[in-house]
Scaffold this active site. Structure first.
Site, short mmCIF file in Angstrom:
data_model
loop_
_atom_site.label_atom_id
_atom_site.label_comp_id
_atom_site.label_asym_id
_atom_site.label_seq_id
_atom_site.Cartn_x
_atom_site.Cartn_y
_atom_site.Cartn_z
N ASN A 37 0.81 -1.21 0.00
CA ASN A 37 0.00 0.00 0.00
C ASN A 37 0.86 1.28 0.00
O ASN A 37 1.66 1.49 0.90
CB ASN A 37 -0.89 -0.03 1.26
CG ASN A 37 -2.08 0.90 1.17
OD1 ASN A 37 -2.33 1.50 0.13
ND2 ASN A 37 -2.81 1.01 2.26
N HIS A 122 -15.16 -4.75 10.20
CA HIS A 122 -14.82 -3.42 10.74
C HIS A 122 -16.08 -2.60 10.97
O HIS A 122 -16.78 -2.27 10.02
CB HIS A 122 -14.03 -2.61 9.71
CG HIS A 122 -12.62 -3.04 9.57
ND1 HIS A 122 -11.68 -2.25 8.97
CD2 HIS A 122 -11.98 -4.17 9.93
CE1 HIS A 122 -10.53 -2.88 8.97
NE2 HIS A 122 -10.67 -4.05 9.54
N ARG A 147 -14.47 -5.49 14.87
CA ARG A 147 -13.52 -4.49 15.35
C ARG A 147 -14.27 -3.17 15.46
O ARG A 147 -15.01 -2.82 14.53
CB ARG A 147 -12.39 -4.37 14.33
CG ARG A 147 -11.28 -3.46 14.76
CD ARG A 147 -10.28 -3.26 13.64
NE ARG A 147 -10.63 -2.10 12.85
CZ ARG A 147 -9.78 -1.45 12.07
NH1 ARG A 147 -8.53 -1.86 11.96
NH2 ARG A 147 -10.16 -0.40 11.37
N TYR A 159 -8.25 7.42 12.59
CA TYR A 159 -8.09 6.16 11.87
C TYR A 159 -9.32 5.25 11.92
O TYR A 159 -9.94 5.09 12.96
CB TYR A 159 -6.90 5.40 12.49
CG TYR A 159 -6.85 3.98 12.05
CD1 TYR A 159 -6.35 3.67 10.79
CD2 TYR A 159 -7.34 2.96 12.85
CE1 TYR A 159 -6.34 2.37 10.35
CE2 TYR A 159 -7.33 1.66 12.42
CZ TYR A 159 -6.83 1.36 11.17
OH TYR A 159 -6.84 0.08 10.74
N ASP A 210 -8.21 -1.60 17.30
CA ASP A 210 -6.89 -1.37 16.71
C ASP A 210 -6.35 -0.03 17.23
O ASP A 210 -6.95 1.03 16.98
CB ASP A 210 -7.02 -1.33 15.18
CG ASP A 210 -5.68 -1.36 14.47
OD1 ASP A 210 -4.65 -1.22 15.14
OD2 ASP A 210 -5.68 -1.52 13.23
N HIS A 212 -3.37 1.04 16.35
CA HIS A 212 -2.57 1.53 15.23
C HIS A 212 -1.24 2.14 15.65
O HIS A 212 -0.87 3.23 15.15
CB HIS A 212 -3.40 2.51 14.37
CG HIS A 212 -3.32 2.17 12.93
ND1 HIS A 212 -2.68 2.94 12.02
CD2 HIS A 212 -3.77 1.10 12.25
CE1 HIS A 212 -2.74 2.38 10.82
NE2 HIS A 212 -3.40 1.26 10.94
N GLU A 236 -5.09 -4.36 19.28
CA GLU A 236 -4.10 -4.53 18.19
C GLU A 236 -3.08 -3.39 18.17
O GLU A 236 -3.44 -2.23 18.39
CB GLU A 236 -4.88 -4.58 16.87
CG GLU A 236 -4.01 -4.65 15.65
CD GLU A 236 -4.85 -4.59 14.37
OE1 GLU A 236 -6.06 -4.88 14.41
OE2 GLU A 236 -4.27 -4.25 13.33
N GLU A 262 1.04 -6.56 11.54
CA GLU A 262 0.64 -6.33 10.14
C GLU A 262 1.73 -5.62 9.34
O GLU A 262 1.73 -5.72 8.13
CB GLU A 262 -0.70 -5.57 10.06
CG GLU A 262 -0.62 -4.14 10.53
CD GLU A 262 -1.95 -3.40 10.44
OE1 GLU A 262 -2.99 -4.00 10.76
OE2 GLU A 262 -1.92 -2.22 10.06
N ARG A 283 -0.11 -10.97 13.42
CA ARG A 283 -0.90 -10.40 12.32
C ARG A 283 -0.17 -10.41 10.98
O ARG A 283 -0.71 -9.92 9.99
CB ARG A 283 -1.26 -8.95 12.67
CG ARG A 283 -2.05 -8.82 13.92
CD ARG A 283 -3.48 -8.45 13.71
NE ARG A 283 -3.72 -7.34 12.86
CZ ARG A 283 -4.60 -7.35 11.84
NH1 ARG A 283 -5.26 -8.46 11.55
NH2 ARG A 283 -4.80 -6.26 11.12
N ASP A 316 -6.34 -3.32 1.16
CA ASP A 316 -5.13 -3.15 0.35
C ASP A 316 -4.40 -4.48 0.12
O ASP A 316 -3.42 -4.53 -0.61
CB ASP A 316 -4.19 -2.10 0.96
CG ASP A 316 -3.90 -2.32 2.43
OD1 ASP A 316 -4.83 -2.24 3.25
OD2 ASP A 316 -2.74 -2.56 2.76
N GLU A 339 -8.93 -11.24 9.58
CA GLU A 339 -9.58 -9.96 9.32
C GLU A 339 -10.28 -10.00 7.96
O GLU A 339 -9.73 -10.52 6.99
CB GLU A 339 -8.52 -8.84 9.32
CG GLU A 339 -9.09 -7.46 9.05
CD GLU A 339 -8.01 -6.36 9.12
OE1 GLU A 339 -6.81 -6.69 9.10
OE2 GLU A 339 -8.39 -5.18 9.19
N TRP A 402 1.54 6.56 12.44
CA TRP A 402 0.31 6.24 11.74
C TRP A 402 0.12 4.76 11.87
O TRP A 402 -0.54 4.15 12.49
CB TRP A 402 0.38 6.59 10.27
CG TRP A 402 -0.74 5.97 9.54
CD1 TRP A 402 -0.70 4.87 8.71
CD2 TRP A 402 -2.13 6.34 9.60
NE1 TRP A 402 -1.95 4.55 8.26
CE2 TRP A 402 -2.84 5.43 8.80
CE3 TRP A 402 -2.82 7.34 10.27
CZ2 TRP A 402 -4.22 5.50 8.64
CZ3 TRP A 402 -4.19 7.42 10.12
CH2 TRP A 402 -4.88 6.51 9.30
#
Ligand code: CS2
Ligand code: MG
Length: 402
Positions: A37, A122, A147, A159, A210, A212, A236, A262, A283, A316, A339, A402
């Site tokens: 991504n 989500h 989530r 986010y 999450d 993030h 997460e 992730e 993840r 993505d 997910e 991020w």
């Protein structure tokens, strides 16, 4: 059998995807996803300019040797571009093996360990009540795990919250948009969100969240502790994971289960997290983690430490990765959850696939290989579009995670 041809297809049916198509001298085709991504063209070039010439004429069954050749042979190991390119090759070759042997890929990974794969969707909204409406919508669709993210009072955007189109997409066209962030406001808000969610939905629904990578370890510890009464399935990416030992601080303060990985591209990114039992779910995905060959070893290593998988599955990651993940999830013993962020209809039309959602679970389909195709004619109609993930700044302007 030999690899006769390989080509990279970049398409953008709503968002960008990089797909590797490998063809054999016996007319069998395999697909692999190499989408990274916001950095898509780097992988496309890595494959076209540096990898494809080296795999022609090789035996597609030799997935272990080809993986080692691309990993060790390059001298420059790891990194998201390299590992996504290796994954694209590896997954395409497993697809070919399945088709050549006329069996679904899950049979090559150990066969079915379960009838269906538990997935989480989500739910998001600009405030608590809107987020809860979205949770109710997911429940109605049959999801058993959701989530939950919501807008934070005092912050303009954050986010995981759907935009004006009603969808949340990880990347926006043009240059990176900027979001604002305050851990203080966030930490005050999230326990209230989950208190309400349990009040409205009771105990049965699995709830996930999450963070993030935005908190410091001690902030993450505080959040985990305050979320304990609401029994989350997981929290997460509570804190960035470059310094793996920071998870020790989070772990020692809370029984809220922790998921991470992730953004990892090698088992070495999670080595300490796993062997110290600082996380509960890994993840790492098949596309950014180097394909089946690498992830089977990572999952087996994780199993020794009671760590289960919880693969990344945002939009993505292309339908090729979703199909591959579902075969993997079906076969391995220490599967935890998958997910699921459904792709747009445009994307699904470009990548016709066998996998399906039924009653909160997904199944990969029982056809040979991965059970996913690429409509190249349709793909050619969607040209690459520059797009980036947002960046994040604290209220005083400091760039943050991020
Ligand atoms: C996310 C993603 O799905 C998730 O858990 O963290 O939305 C992530 O931001 C994107 O996939 C990054 O490309
Ligand atoms: Mg995430």
């Amino acid at each position: 059998m030999k690899i006769a041809k390989a080509s990279v297809i970049v398409t953008s049916p709503g968002r960008n995807y990089v797909t590797l198509k490998v063809e054999t001298d016996e007319g069998i085709c395999g697909l692999g996803d190499g989408t990274l991504n916001g950095r898509e063209l780097a992988v496309a070039s890595y494959l076209t300019d540096h990898v494809i010439p080296c795999i022609l004429d090789r035996d597609p069954f030799q997935t272990e040797d080809i993986w080692q050749y691309l990993y060790r042979g390059a001298y420059w190991r790891r990194g998201p571009v390299t590992m996504s390119a290796i994954a694209a090759v590896d997954v395409a070759l497993w697809d070919i093996k399945g088709k050549a042997l006329n069996t679904p890929v899950y049979n090559l990974l150990g066969g079915k360990s379960r009838d269906g794969v538990l997935v989480y969707g989500h739910a998001g909204g600009k405030d608590v009540e809107q987020a809860l409406e979205d949770v109710a919508r997911h429940k109605e669709m049959g999801f058993k795990a959701v989530r939950v993210q919501s807008g934070i009072p005092g912050l303009a955007a954050t986010y995981g919250i759907p935009n004006a189109s009603g969808r949340y997409e990880p990347a926006e066209r043009g240059l990176p948009p900027e979001y604002e962030w305050s851990s203080e406001l966030y930490l005050r808000h999230v326990p209230k969100l989950f208190a309400r969610a349990r009040e409205v939905f009771g105990d049965e629904l699995h709830l996930l969240h999450d963070c993030h990578h935005r908190l410091t370890p001690i902030e993450a510890a505080r959040l985990g502790k305050e979320l304990e009464p609401f029994h989350l399935f997981w929290m997460e990416d509570p804190t960035p994971a470059e310094l793996q030992e920071s998870f020790k601080i989070v772990r020692e303060h809370t029984t809220t289960p922790i998921a991470a990985g992730e953004v990892f591209n090698s088992i070495w990114d999670a080595h300490d997290l796993i062997r110290n039992q600082w996380i509960d779910y890994l993840r790492m995905s098949l596309v950014h983690g180097g394909g089946f060959t690498a992830m089977k070893k990572a999952a087996d290593f994780a199993a020794l430490y009671h760590v289960r998988t919880g693969f990344h599955g945002a939009t993505d990651l292309s339908p090729v990765t979703m199909a591959a993940a579902l075969h993997f999830d079906t076969a391995i013993h220490n599967f935890g959850i998958q997910e699921l962020m459904p792709h747009s209809e445009e994307t699904d039309r470009v990548f016709p696939h066998q996998y399906a959602f039924r009653d909160g679970m997904m199944v990969p389909g029982d056809g040979p290989g991965l059970g996913v195709d690429l409509d190249e004619k349709l793909a050619a109609r969607y040209e690459y579009q520059r797009a980036y993930l947002p960046i994040n700044r604290k209220l005083d302007g400091t760039l943050t995670d991020w």
